[in-house]
Enzyme design. Structure first.
Site, mmCIF file in Angstrom:
data_model
loop_
_atom_site.group_PDB
_atom_site.id
_atom_site.type_symbol
_atom_site.label_atom_id
_atom_site.label_comp_id
_atom_site.label_asym_id
_atom_site.label_seq_id
_atom_site.Cartn_x
_atom_site.Cartn_y
_atom_site.Cartn_z
ATOM 1 N N TYR A 1 0.842 -1.203 0.000
ATOM 2 C CA TYR A 1 0.000 0.000 0.000
ATOM 3 C C TYR A 1 0.876 1.251 0.000
ATOM 4 O O TYR A 1 0.616 2.216 -0.731
ATOM 5 C CB TYR A 1 -0.909 -0.025 1.228
ATOM 6 C CG TYR A 1 -1.624 1.287 1.496
ATOM 7 C CD1 TYR A 1 -2.715 1.672 0.726
ATOM 8 C CD2 TYR A 1 -1.204 2.137 2.527
ATOM 9 C CE1 TYR A 1 -3.372 2.882 0.971
ATOM 10 C CE2 TYR A 1 -1.855 3.332 2.776
ATOM 11 C CZ TYR A 1 -2.933 3.699 1.996
ATOM 12 O OH TYR A 1 -3.571 4.892 2.239
ATOM 13 N N HIS A 2 1.919 1.228 0.810
ATOM 14 C CA HIS A 2 2.838 2.363 0.902
ATOM 15 C C HIS A 2 3.527 2.617 -0.438
ATOM 16 O O HIS A 2 3.596 3.762 -0.907
ATOM 17 C CB HIS A 2 3.870 2.081 1.997
ATOM 18 C CG HIS A 2 4.890 3.159 2.171
ATOM 19 N ND1 HIS A 2 4.593 4.380 2.724
ATOM 20 C CD2 HIS A 2 6.202 3.210 1.860
ATOM 21 C CE1 HIS A 2 5.678 5.131 2.752
ATOM 22 N NE2 HIS A 2 6.672 4.448 2.235
ATOM 23 N N HIS A 3 4.019 1.567 -1.071
ATOM 24 C CA HIS A 3 4.710 1.717 -2.348
ATOM 25 C C HIS A 3 3.806 2.324 -3.421
ATOM 26 O O HIS A 3 4.207 3.234 -4.156
ATOM 27 C CB HIS A 3 5.236 0.365 -2.834
ATOM 28 C CG HIS A 3 6.605 0.039 -2.326
ATOM 29 N ND1 HIS A 3 7.693 0.853 -2.532
ATOM 30 C CD2 HIS A 3 7.087 -1.021 -1.622
ATOM 31 C CE1 HIS A 3 8.774 0.325 -1.993
ATOM 32 N NE2 HIS A 3 8.429 -0.818 -1.421
#
Length: 267
Positions: free
Chosen positions: A143-145
């Protein structure tokens, strides 16, 4: 030197010859490519996990060390070249100037803002090692990427001013993080507090990001100039707040809820 642009004592030829308006035109036309890269990323990652279910894991330590080492060196260089401009924008102008006036898109830091933007595509490769080594892939990671990639590409088209802070913080934290990953891949052993320190730095980055967004809402609410649209500010606020929640949950579940024995097994 243009007004507001930090005067570096050493400027490399590739920084001096960099022509930022050309890349800005490219991003205005192609920033939505970040969605395509994200779709390919999701397909490769989850398709790769499916294919690896019946296959033995790959060790890949030398390649992981090289990958992390290169990103570590890149991040250190980015932090070294961008942090002086952030400090100068505060000391020579003001803290509000540093989050509201995007002069970092000129001069030396414009080159490193360009590299920061495209690096978010290359950093997607981190997850390939997790898939091939059959390690646990948590929601926070992918999700962060994806969200960082899309937000950074989208924000570049507006020359968003608080990106100065976000860029310097990211370069700095990644300097520590990727160096740590490199050394771990080379089988260096670290005490538990080093793991906690890396996660704490990531959590601090999110706290500062949330705080900056709240402050910009207040600045714009007073009718003062700040180079960030309300639309971008909403996306940034949602992104940083969810990061804060996810990193806080990760910190709690990894370092507080688990017993020392469980933490040792997870290493």
């Amino acid at each position: 030197m243009e007004p507001g642009v930090h005067n570096y004592s050493v400027v490399f030829s590739f920084e001096r010859e960099w022509y930022e308006p050309k890349f800005l035109r490219y991003m205005l036309d192609r920033w939505t490519d970040s969605f395509t890269y994200s779709a390919i990323y999701v397909t490769v990652v989850f398709g790769g996990q499916f294919l690896m279910k019946t296959r033995p894991r790959y060790d890949l330590r030398p390649f992981l060390a090289l990958w992390s080492g290169l990103l570590g060196v890149f991040s250190i260089m980015g932090a070294v070249r961008t942090m002086p401009e952030l400090i100068a924008s505060i000391t020579n102008h003001s803290l509000q100037y540093s989050v509201c006036v995007p002069t970092y898109f000129k001069g030396v830091t414009s080159f490193w803002a360009f590299l920061f933007t495209i690096s978010k595509v290359y950093e997607l490769g981190d997850t390939v090692f997790i898939v091939l080594r059959k390690q646990r892939l948590i929601f926070l990671h992918w999700y962060h990427h994806i969200t960082v990639l899309i937000y950074v590409w989208y924000s570049y088209t507006d020359h968003t001013a608080p990106g100065r802070w976000f860029m310097v913080m990211n370069y700095t934290v990644h300097s520590c993080m990727y160096t740590y990953y490199c050394l771990r891949a080379l089988k260096f052993r670290f005490p538990q507090f080093v793991n906690m320190l890396i996660t704490s730095l990531q959590l601090l980055q999110m706290i500062i990001g949330v705080s900056i967004n709240i402050w910009i809402y207040q600045i714009k609410g007073r009718g003062e100039f700040c180079q960030q649209t309300y639309e971008n500010l909403r996306y940034s606020s949602i992104m940083y707040f969810t990061y804060f929640i996810l990193f806080a949950q990760f910190f709690y579940s990894t370092y507080i809820a688990k017993s020392p024995v469980e933490r040792k097994k997870g290493e």
